[in-house]
Design an enzyme around this catalytic site. Structure first.
Site, PDB file in Angstrom:
ATOM      1  N   HIS A   1     -38.291 -29.543 -19.697  1.00 40.33           N
ATOM      2  CA  HIS A   1     -37.014 -30.011 -20.235  1.00 40.33           C
ATOM      3  C   HIS A   1     -35.938 -29.568 -19.258  1.00 40.33           C
ATOM      4  CE1 HIS A   1     -36.687 -25.783 -21.465  1.00 40.33           C
ATOM      5  NE2 HIS A   1     -37.924 -25.929 -21.935  1.00 40.33           N
TER       6      HIS A   1
ATOM      7  N   LYS B   1     -39.552 -14.791 -27.702  1.00 40.79           N
ATOM      8  CA  LYS B   1     -38.995 -14.611 -26.361  1.00 40.79           C
ATOM      9  C   LYS B   1     -37.814 -13.657 -26.422  1.00 40.79           C
ATOM     10  CE  LYS B   1     -39.995 -19.325 -24.688  1.00 40.79           C
ATOM     11  NZ  LYS B   1     -39.380 -20.563 -24.140  1.00 40.79           N
ATOM     12  N   ASP B   2     -37.647 -12.876 -25.371  1.00 44.43           N
ATOM     13  CA  ASP B   2     -36.516 -11.952 -25.337  1.00 44.43           C
ATOM     14  C   ASP B   2     -35.190 -12.702 -25.339  1.00 44.43           C
ATOM     15  OD1 ASP B   2     -36.660 -12.916 -22.689  1.00 44.43           O
ATOM     16  OD2 ASP B   2     -37.140 -10.972 -21.817  1.00 44.43           O
ATOM     17  N   ARG B   3     -35.101 -13.796 -24.572  1.00 43.53           N
ATOM     18  CA  ARG B   3     -33.827 -14.505 -24.484  1.00 43.53           C
ATOM     19  C   ARG B   3     -33.436 -15.144 -25.810  1.00 43.53           C
ATOM     20  NH1 ARG B   3     -37.508 -16.843 -20.979  1.00 43.53           N
ATOM     21  NH2 ARG B   3     -38.081 -19.053 -21.198  1.00 43.53           N
TER      22      ARG B   3
ATOM     23  N   THR C   1     -33.775 -22.883 -22.494  1.00 43.09           N
ATOM     24  CA  THR C   1     -33.911 -21.950 -23.615  1.00 43.09           C
ATOM     25  C   THR C   1     -32.714 -21.029 -23.766  1.00 43.09           C
ATOM     26  OG1 THR C   1     -36.306 -22.000 -23.376  1.00 43.09           O
ATOM     27  CG2 THR C   1     -35.384 -20.159 -24.607  1.00 43.09           C
TER      28      THR C   1
ATOM     29  N   HIS D   1     -44.887 -26.909 -22.927  1.00 42.66           N
ATOM     30  CA  HIS D   1     -44.992 -26.774 -21.474  1.00 42.66           C
ATOM     31  C   HIS D   1     -46.442 -26.870 -21.012  1.00 42.66           C
ATOM     32  CE1 HIS D   1     -40.881 -26.023 -20.336  1.00 42.66           C
ATOM     33  NE2 HIS D   1     -40.759 -25.028 -21.206  1.00 42.66           N
TER      34      HIS D   1
ATOM     35  N   ASP E   1     -33.235 -24.999 -29.582  1.00 49.55           N
ATOM     36  CA  ASP E   1     -32.436 -24.700 -28.395  1.00 49.55           C
ATOM     37  C   ASP E   1     -32.350 -25.878 -27.436  1.00 49.55           C
ATOM     38  OD1 ASP E   1     -35.163 -24.473 -28.000  1.00 49.55           O
ATOM     39  OD2 ASP E   1     -35.020 -22.826 -26.580  1.00 49.55           O
ATOM     40  N   HIS E   2     -33.303 -26.791 -27.522  1.00 57.78           N
ATOM     41  CA  HIS E   2     -33.344 -27.982 -26.673  1.00 57.78           C
ATOM     42  C   HIS E   2     -34.491 -28.853 -27.139  1.00 57.78           C
ATOM     43  CE1 HIS E   2     -36.856 -26.206 -24.752  1.00 57.78           C
ATOM     44  NE2 HIS E   2     -36.163 -25.103 -24.535  1.00 57.78           N
TER      45      HIS E   2
END
EC number: 3.1.3.1
Length: 555
Positions: free
Chosen positions: A491, A176-178, A94, A308, A349-350
């Protein structure tokens, strides 16, 4: 059925006119794609850039559901469609993935080599560092941290826009923060993300009215139980239960007990809240109505949490795709009702890989879970015993392996050599590269699907943060030895099911086309920058021409 965003938009965005509200509701409820736009290629710069990342939205998932989309995604399919975009690096997680989307740089330049890495000089007992934290804050660890933008080494498109014209506003909202931090960057006007119980920021900023309305609406939603979602006809064949570990998945319909914030997070409702807050901020801040172009980045994280928890191949993800399609449609309808001239890019992102147990039932008997003897701890203990070195000998985070600082300097190379030897001999390991081997690889000019494993590894290598060895598992080996609640599939591999993502561009009156050849997510920034006449240079990506005819949007 109303999408989650419909109810939340009504609470968070200010009231629309009666006609606009009816148009928004009609768009949300419509079961047919919008009429094709009048063909043409807009030449004036858009006033608002809307950059959307759908976490874990693989090219495979896009291909599976693209013919089922009737709302928001259907609109994007009328624009420029690149079904084979690549997160070209090996660390398909991520944080690295989000760091490429709005910087135009690969992780070897952004510095975001993984979600977590080891910093043995960190001023705390826990030496594992989260990509979006400040590890110098006392009393923190990589699971309980202070969010921060310290580790991103390069500017985002929003920062470039502000540098060119300080009147540009930069906003970032995510599950998400990221995602919010890596896409927003270091200089943002507003940045908000789901913090587990509420939408929060990282710098103690004042809560704007749109976010407070969002908080109130989400709190009200979570306080009520959620009934099971109805199942669209195309999802019914996928609603098949399967035993994975000690749980049954495959036919969950997102029923939720009152007050269950964890179940809210791994459900379509999270994306509804994110887009509704984004819409509220656009409206309150009058984004897209100023003298300079603005940008809002939106991280739709629910697909990843659902992937997930249940795997991307079951009924849960099918329901999520159907709901996200409606949520996007409601969001776009709101922007249309406000008369905004906006440009959209949507990517991921993926990618992701389905649950090994379900894959085994679907003609893939070679699917497997990684065995525990590949663990860094097990290998480090064996090497320490063999070489007579007191532990710990090795430290691990994600696929990176680090020689512990406690190992005498004159024994480091022996430890690395023995660890690489043991890993390469394991039947589930495709490669175990030393840092010297990764550093020696170069980024080729050939298409990303042709890159060697070492080249993919180099694209996410930072000498100050990466490990002494990188482990890459074989294809179709899931990196979760024992599945548990919320974590059955994952992932992070260098294989194309994790690297390939769609990239979709749309703007009103844009002449659509599809280009099946491979491009990269780092191409997004130079492409968007060209549409707003913003000079950029020194990036890893290239500008993609969004004019389907003889014109060229890159010139």
């Amino acid at each position: 059925m109303k999408a989650f965003a419909a109810a939340l938009l009504a609470s968070i965005a200010l009231p629309l006119t009666a006609g606009a509200a009816a148009a928004q509701e009609a768009a949300l409820e419509s079961a047919q794609p919008a009429a094709p736009p009048t063909l043409g290629t807009p030449r004036t710069p858009p006033k608002l850039i809307v950059a959307i990342s759908v976490d874990q939205f693989s090219a495979d998932l896009f291909a599976q559901y693209r013919n089922r989309f009737t709302d928001g995604f259907a609109r994007l399919l009328q624009g420029a469609v690149f079904p084979s975009g690549y997160q070209s690096h090996a660390a398909t997680e991520t944080c690295p993935g989000h760091s490429t989307i709005l910087t135009g740089m690969r992780p070897n330049h952004t510095g975001i080599v993984a979600n977590n890495w080891i910093n043995q000089k960190a001023p705390r007992e826990d030496k594992e560092v989260y990509c979006a934290e400040n590890e110098s804050v006392p009393g923190t660890d990589h699971n309980n941290y202070k969010p921060a933008d310290l580790h991103l080494k390069v500017p985002t498109l929003g920062e470039m826009m502000k540098a060119a014209n300080p009147a540009s506003r930069v906003v970032s909202v995510a599950g998400k923060d990221r995602a919010a931090i890596m896409m927003g960057g270091h200089k943002v006007d507003e940045l908000w993300f789901w913090g587990g119980k509420d939408f929060i920021s990282y710098d103690g900023r004042r809560v704007p009215p749109a976010v407070q309305r969002g908080r109130d609406a989400v709190a009200k939603l979570i306080a009520q139980p959620q009934e099971p979602l109805p199942v669209p006809s195309f999802c019914r064949p996928l609603m098949q239960p399967i035993q994975v570990g000690n749980q049954t998945i495959g036919n969950t319909r997102f029923a939720r007990a009152a007050g269950d914030t964890r179940a809210f997070r791994a459900s379509p409702a999270l994306d509804g809240a994110v887009f509704a807050i984004a819409a509220g901020l656009i409206q309150d801040m009058k984004l897209g109505q100023g003298s300079a172009p603005d940008i809002i980045s939106i991280g739709a994280s629910a697909t990843d949490y659902i992937g997930h928890a249940y795997g991307p191949g079951g009924g849960e993800t099918c329901l999520q795709m159907a709901e996200l399609d409606k949520t996007l449609g409601g969001f776009f309808a709101a922007l249309d009702s406000w008369g905004l001239d906006y440009e959209v890019v949507l990517t991921a992102d993926h990618g992701g890989h389905d649950v090994a147990e379900r894959q085994q039932q679907r003609a893939m008997p070679m699917e497997a879970r990684v065995t525990t003897d590949v663990s860094v701890k097990a290998i480090g203990e064996a090497i320490g015993k063999q070489l007579g070195i007191a532990g710990p000998v090795l430290l691990g985070s994600e696929g990176d392996v680090y020689v512990a600082d406690s190992v005498p300097a004159n024994r480091e190379q022996a430890v690395i050599a023995e660890a690489a030897k043991r890993l390469r001999a394991h039947p589930q390991v495709a490669a175990a590269f030393t840092r010297e081997e990764i550093a020696a690889a170069t980024i080729p000019t050939t298409p990303p699907e042709t890159w060697t494993l070492a080249q993919r590894a180099h694209a996410s290598y930072d000498p100050a943060r990466s490990g002494d060895i990188l482990i890459l598992l074989n294809p179709r080996v899931t990196g979760i030895p024992t599945p548990g609640p919320g974590y059955v599939a994952t992932h992070g591999s260098p294989w194309d099911y994790d690297r390939r993502v769609p990239i979709l561009f749309w703007r009103k009156d844009m002449a659509g086309f599809e280009q099946p050849q491979s491009v990269e997510t780092v191409d997004i920034v130079p492409t968007l920058a060209a549409t707003i006449s913003l000079p950029v240079r020194g990036l890893d990506g290239r500008c993609l021409d969004l004019d389907s005819g003889p014109g060229d949007t890159c010139r």
